[in-house]
Enzyme design. Structure first.
Site, mmCIF file in Angstrom:
data_model
loop_
_atom_site.group_PDB
_atom_site.id
_atom_site.type_symbol
_atom_site.label_atom_id
_atom_site.label_comp_id
_atom_site.label_asym_id
_atom_site.label_seq_id
_atom_site.Cartn_x
_atom_site.Cartn_y
_atom_site.Cartn_z
ATOM 1 N N GLU A 120 63.639 80.294 116.388
ATOM 2 C CA GLU A 120 63.741 78.833 116.457
ATOM 3 C C GLU A 120 64.381 78.387 117.771
ATOM 4 O O GLU A 120 63.959 77.400 118.366
ATOM 5 C CB GLU A 120 64.521 78.293 115.262
ATOM 6 C CG GLU A 120 63.716 78.250 113.978
ATOM 7 C CD GLU A 120 62.465 77.377 114.095
ATOM 8 O OE1 GLU A 120 62.512 76.324 114.757
ATOM 9 O OE2 GLU A 120 61.417 77.755 113.541
ATOM 10 N N THR B 41 59.419 75.631 124.154
ATOM 11 C CA THR B 41 58.609 76.730 124.686
ATOM 12 C C THR B 41 57.501 77.092 123.703
ATOM 13 O O THR B 41 57.719 77.115 122.496
ATOM 14 C CB THR B 41 59.507 77.964 124.955
ATOM 15 O OG1 THR B 41 60.653 77.549 125.700
ATOM 16 C CG2 THR B 41 58.776 79.007 125.764
ATOM 17 N N TYR C 55 67.544 69.400 113.739
ATOM 18 C CA TYR C 55 66.223 69.974 113.503
ATOM 19 C C TYR C 55 66.300 71.490 113.312
ATOM 20 O O TYR C 55 65.785 72.039 112.330
ATOM 21 C CB TYR C 55 65.250 69.659 114.656
ATOM 22 C CG TYR C 55 64.041 70.557 114.588
ATOM 23 C CD1 TYR C 55 63.049 70.331 113.644
ATOM 24 C CD2 TYR C 55 63.932 71.681 115.406
ATOM 25 C CE1 TYR C 55 61.964 71.185 113.520
ATOM 26 C CE2 TYR C 55 62.855 72.543 115.291
ATOM 27 C CZ TYR C 55 61.874 72.287 114.352
ATOM 28 O OH TYR C 55 60.815 73.153 114.222
ATOM 29 N N ASP D 263 60.827 67.633 113.862
ATOM 30 C CA ASP D 263 60.779 67.640 115.323
ATOM 31 C C ASP D 263 59.637 66.706 115.751
ATOM 32 O O ASP D 263 59.040 66.014 114.917
ATOM 33 C CB ASP D 263 60.588 69.058 115.871
ATOM 34 C CG ASP D 263 59.221 69.633 115.521
ATOM 35 O OD1 ASP D 263 58.514 69.039 114.671
ATOM 36 O OD2 ASP D 263 58.856 70.671 116.106
#
Ligand code: SF4
Length: 364
Positions: free
Chosen positions: A45, A51, A125, A143
């Site tokens: 995560e 990314t 998140y 998110d």
């Protein structure tokens, strides 16, 4: 919150995910039980923040090979951690991960969402995502992708982030019903593969229920975010060698680039009097280095002096043999790689002495 039941609306998502899900090295086979390695979820995560999956995957494998447990990561040197993260960007995540691992190694995993959110680097998140995927807690992880999917599904016209609290309350029973880990990852997968800014609604398992699709307004939901202006700078990136050593800036202890070594960089505008012509004196073609809010037009140069001088404050002479082991950011790795290409000839220009002096006076 006049939205239809989330459990009913999202019911097609879980079986769709079971059909299409990708085999990722951090993903459990059994999505109905707590993950056997919550640390792997935490690592994935944090790596996945900002990314793409394809970039993260080899880094994740290397990372878990080198630091297979929170205790192994906690015991590693900062340079080793940064070196293993090198190239992934946003290096603050590596430091957060190590601090979070130290906390877990010393005190065990937190047993609720507030405890997870208290670990370094875990915003609401990430804490919720780790809670759902690692521990099967019904903690909604919202998110940008999840906000986009849900805003379209129930047709939220304004900024869906303003509805975050309502969306979390609304989503929680659906997580209980369809499984926190499965539904969380299914939402992530839908947002990453079909419900993109330009969505592929024809293939979407939620198309029949999706208000934005049914009412023809997917393009305007969610409304475009206001963009922060991008700063543009021209700079020289300097590899200065003397007596087999290079001058590098030592890592800062704080900030975005903490823990990373850097080549001295000079804004071109600071050197109007001696800026050389771009041809003939710049050793390699330049490139544009793009960051979230900054674009750097980089001109790499390689200079060699026949005498040494004391390193200015904050810089250090580093033997050439030590360069490969130093953790560098992407921009600075690129210059290191250029130095390794065969046949490079350092510049010996008449303006060199003035250039060096100017570098010193501008504080590098
Ligand atoms: S139907 Fe289209 S807009 Fe609606 S959730 Fe699916 S991909 Fe997104």
């Amino acid at each position: 919150m006049p939205w239809p039941s989330a459990a009913a609306l999202l019911a097609p998502l879980a079986p769709w995910f079971d059909r299409v899900r990708r085999d990722l090295p951090w993903r459990a086979q059994n999505l109905d039980a707590p993950h056997t390695d919550p640390y792997a979820v935490l690592v994935s995560e944090l790596m996945l923040q900002q990314t793409q999956v394809a970039t993260v995957t080899p880094y994740f494998v290397r990372w878990m090979d080198r630091f297979p447990t929170p205790a192994a990561l906690a015991a590693a040197s900062e340079d080793t951690v940064h070196k293993t993260w090198e190239g992934l960007g946003y290096y603050r995540r590596a430091r957060f991960l190590q601090t979070a691992a130290a906390s877990v190694a010393a005190e065990g995993w937190p047993n609720d969402l507030a405890g997870l959110a208290g670990l370094p680097g875990l915003g609401p998140y990430t804490a919720a995502a780790v809670g759902a995927i690692a521990f099967q807690w019904p903690t909604p992880a919202l998110d940008g992708n999840a906000f986009r999917v849900l805003a379209r599904l129930v047709r939220i016209e304004g900024d869906p982030r303003l509805e975050a609290a309502n969306l979390r309350d609304w989503l929680t029973p659906a997580l209980v019903e369809h499984g926190p880990s499965r539904l969380t990852q299914a939402l992530m997968e839908l947002g990453a593969t079909l419900c993109l800014p330009n969505p592929a609604c024809a293939a979407c398992p939620l198309a029949d229920a999706c208000r934005a699709f049914q009412e023809g307004c997917t393009a305007s939901i969610p409304p475009p975010a206001k963009r922060t202006p991008v700063q543009k700078v021209d700079l020289w990136l300097v590899a200065l060698e003397t007596e087999g050593r290079f001058l590098l800036r030592e890592p800062a202890s704080r900030g975005l680039l903490a823990g990373l070594w850097r080549w001295p960089a000079l804004p071109a505008e600071d050197l109007p009097a001696m800026a050389p012509a771009p041809t003939g004196q710049v050793a390699w073609p330049g490139w544009t280095q793009v960051y979230t809010h900054r674009r750097e037009a980089v001109s790499p140069i390689y200079l060699r002096l026949d005498h040494s001088f004391p390193a200015p404050e904050g810089l250090r002479w580093v033997p050439r043999a030590d360069l490969p082991a130093l953790p560098l950011g992407k921009r600075d790795q690129r210059l290191r790689d250029l130095l390794d290409t065969p046949g490079q000839i350092p510049l010996q220009t008449p303006g060199l002495t003035a250039l060096i002096q100017a570098m010193g006076s501008t504080g590098w």
